[in-house]
Each structure stands twice: as C-alpha cells, then as structure tokens.
Design a protein around this motif. Structure first.
Motif, short mmCIF file in Angstrom:
data_model
loop_
_atom_site.label_atom_id
_atom_site.label_comp_id
_atom_site.label_asym_id
_atom_site.label_seq_id
_atom_site.Cartn_x
_atom_site.Cartn_y
_atom_site.Cartn_z
N VAL A 183 0.84 -1.19 0.00
CA VAL A 183 0.00 0.00 0.00
C VAL A 183 0.87 1.24 0.00
O VAL A 183 1.99 1.24 0.53
N TYR A 217 -3.02 -0.41 -3.27
CA TYR A 217 -3.99 0.56 -2.77
C TYR A 217 -3.28 1.84 -2.33
O TYR A 217 -2.09 1.82 -2.01
N LYS A 255 -7.93 3.43 -6.54
CA LYS A 255 -7.09 2.79 -5.52
C LYS A 255 -7.29 3.36 -4.11
O LYS A 255 -6.75 2.83 -3.14
N VAL A 280 -8.43 3.93 -0.55
CA VAL A 280 -9.10 3.10 0.47
C VAL A 280 -8.77 3.68 1.84
O VAL A 280 -7.62 4.03 2.12
#
Length: 433
Positions: free
Chosen positions: A192, A262, A297, A299
């Motif tokens: 991430v 993400y 992407k 989140v």
C-alpha cells in the motif's frame, strides 16, 4: 458582473443536474444548518434553487447566494439522503469557485489566502516550519507565559479554547522521513502507498505512525511517496479550484511511481477529496484517465484492516470503558465508510461500544468552517455534545483531524477534559494492541 457570473453558471453547472433536485425535502433532516436554523435558504434544496436562479439570470444581488453557500458545511449528508442522487457537493464547490473568481476580494483576505492556501498548504517545507514554530511555542514556555498573562484574551473564546486542545507537536527530528516500511508478519499480503497529508504528517504525525504500525501488523508493506503534497481539499472547499487542481496533479504523479495495490488514507476529509480527483479533472484530457486510475485505488485504512481480518488475528484489549464513534462526514457520505470503524472498535476487549444518536451528522468542524463561521459551528458542536453526553462515553473516537480537534473543543467547552477524551481510531487501536 452578474451577467458574467450567470454565463459561468450556465457553462460550468449542468442544468440537468440542478433539475435532478425534486424539492422533495428528504435532505432537510440530514442538513445540520437547516436543523439549526429551520430556514430554507440554509437547506440543500434551497441552495440548489439559488444556484438555478443565478443560472437563469433571476438574481441581481449575489450576496444572499454567497452567504447561503458559505454557511453550508459541505458535509454532503444530503447526498445519501437524496432519492434522486443529486451531486450537491460538486455543484457547491463549482458555485463557490465561480463566485470567488468574480469577487473583489478585500486585501486582508487576499493576503491570508495567499499566505495559507497558495503558500503554506502547497509547500511541505513551509508546513514543517510552521509546525515547528508551534512546537517551539508549546515547549519553550511561551505557551504558559501567554496563558498566565492572558494574552489569548484578545482572541475570540472558541479560538482560546482551540489553543488549549491542540496536540503536543513532536520534535522535528522525531518526525521520520522513512519512505518504506516492511510488514511485521514476514509475509506481505498487499503493498500500500500511504497518503500522509499535510496536517496529519505534522500536527498529527504520531497518528500517521500509528497507522503505519497497524498496516504493518496486518501484513502490509507501506510505501510513502516523497513527492506527494496537500490533498487540495481546503482549496476546493474555499473556491480555489486552480490550487486544488495543481495539488491533484502533483499527487497523482507521485503515487503513479509507487506501484501499490492501494492508496491508503487515515483522514476522512483528505480521503474524500482524493476520491473526487476524477471529477475535478474530468475535463482535462491529459489527466482524466490518470485521475480515474488514482481514485480507484483510494481506500480508508479502517477498510483495509477489516479486509485483512485485523481484529481476528491481532489481540486488542483496553481498560474497561464506554466508547462512542463520531463519523467523519466525508468518510461516510463520500467514501461510504461507516461500518469498518465501528467493527474495529467493537473488536477491542473490555470496550463497551455505544452508538451515538445522529453520529452521522456533522460536528461543525468542516475544514476551517469553525474559524470562518464560528457561531454556527459552535451551535452545531454544542448540539453534538448533548448527543455524546447521552451515551455516557468516556472515549470519543473519530477518523479525521478536524473532527478530532472539534470533539476535543467540545469536551473543553463542557469542562470535561478530566473525564472524557477524544482520540483518532488509529491511536486507539495501537493503544489496544
């Protein structure tokens, strides 16, 4: 000037979108400013009617329109309440941008905007320096001296109270500049990229570090692109559309180099604005597809923790306490995240979770709203604290820096600082871990 404003409204705000509003009134009980005033001018459908009137050239004096839009919190609680799916927030920001472009801004306001929106929030080094000055004020004795000499009495009461609830700023050497953090589990589940934000990485740096620790424990490799900047939310909400677009392009370019699964946020306001980059850049042929890939992407950290079964794999425990949760408006209304923070809190042993009545209604922070519209902001906050008191909670959890400060301010206003605390969800989870 009115003709020019009308022309811009016709070119930049869709008549079809305005007409989507059926005037049904479902938005009224969701709108904090209507609840407090019972005035249609300060309701979503009332503001949409004003926008339509400007677009049709039916309004000669623009001041009432500007005041109505400025009093709006921009919380977007009307959107999930709307059966027609009216994109009120987009129209609000575009209307503010148009009015700002045609307004003769007073010299003081122009200087303030230049110093903050066009300088401080667009330059991470300046934000670092400003935060360091605040830290020096707190640690050097100036803060104690100012309070003792009652220097702060020259400021409005709510600003004096806000000064008392500001977090202690960590020393600059303790604000790490590491750009990659490996998973603690030894097995990377996802990679991430973390959006660190401007206020979050300075004033709330410890919360950012807590978020990274939680993600690492959950099995995430965390990458922090070093060329990212402010999300641009304050620019967008204040009518500074060009500044918002500049920040959006900088961030998209920065995160394209991260090659992450993400992009994680831990601030509801930032996350929602990042989530709307595709709308902000939809007319820019060079950037529109890149913006769509970016927003896909985005989140919230609470969502990824739930997806990775954080509460079932990590033991969480605190001393016995009653905890309630105040939604970040933009996290709930724009990113549609509301279950995962509650689920994480309920996963902590010895915690009694009590749902607050109207937890989804705005606390009155709304970026810098509590500075620009202090009377309405404090009126909304006092109503919110009545709901908090009903829960008998000793811990209020939220997921946005502005909301966190606002809830701390509410606790201070009630004289309950020794009985009740407000804390970011990431800090609570790290404490429980």
């Amino acid at each position: 000037m009115i003709d020019a404003i009308t022309k811009d409204f016709q070119e930049r705000i869709s008549e079809d979108e305005l007409l989507n509003c059926m005037r049904c009134g479902f938005c009224l009980p969701a709108c904090p400013t209507y609840i407090e005033t019972q005035d249609e001018v300060h309701s979503p459908r009332g503001r949409i009617s004003l926008m339509m009137a400007v677009r049709n050239g039916e309004i000669e004096e623009i001041e009432e329109v500007e005041n109505s839009l400025n009093v709006c919190l921009g919380c977007r609680a009307c959107e999930p309440a709307c059966p027609a799916g009216v994109n009120y927030g987009h129209m609000l920001e575009e209307s503010r941008a148009i009015l700002k472009e045609h307004k003769q801004v007073p010299i003081k306001e122009k200087a303030l905007r230049k110093a903050t929106l066009n300088s401080l929030f667009q330059d991470t080094s300046k934000m670092e320096k400003a935060t360091s000055l605040l830290g020096f004020y707190q640690r050097s004795g100036l803060q104690k001296t100012s309070r003792k000499l009652k220097v702060l009495n020259f400021f409005p009461e709510h600003m004096r109270q806000m000064e008392r609830v500001l977090p202690d700023v960590p020393k600059r050497k303790n604000r790490s500049e590491a750009f990659r953090f490996k998973s603690h589990t030894g097995k990377t589940k996802v990679t991430v990229a973390m959006f660190k934000g401007c206020l979050m990485d300075t004033l709330f740096h410890e919360t950012n570090q807590a978020t990274i620790d939680l993600l690492n424990k959950a099995g995430c490799d965390v990458v922090i692109p070093d060329t990212q900047g402010c999300c641009g939310a304050l620019h967008g909400h204040s009518g500074e559309k060009d500044g918002a677009i500049k920040q959006a392009k900088q961030n998209i370019a920065a995160f394209e180099q991260a090659w992450a699964d993400y992009i994680i946020t831990n601030a509801g306001g930032c996350g929602a604005f990042l989530h709307d980059y595709d709308h902000l850049l939809k007319r820019d042929h060079e950037w529109s597809e890149r913006a769509q890939a970016f927003t896909y992407k985005i989140v919230d950290f609470s969502t990824i923790l739930i997806d990775l079964d954080f509460t079932s794999e990590i033991a969480l425990s605190l001393d016995e306490q009653i905890v309630t949760y105040q939604d970040s408006c933009h996290l709930r209304n724009v990113m549609h995240v509301y279950e995962s923070p509650r689920e994480l809190i309920k996963g902590i042993e010895n915690v009694t979770y009590t749902e607050m009545s109207n937890a989804d209604q705005c606390c009155g922070s709304a970026g810098i709203y509590n500075l620009t519209q202090p009377d309405m902001s404090m009126q909304i906050l006092d109503s919110k604290m009545e709901k908090v008191e009903e829960t008998k909670a000793t811990t209020i959890v939220t997921t946005n820096p502005g909301c966190l400060l606002q809830m701390k301010l509410g606790i201070e206003r009630q004289g309950q600082s020794d009985q009740v605390r407000a804390v970011h969800l990431a800090d609570l989870l790290l404490e429980a871990m």
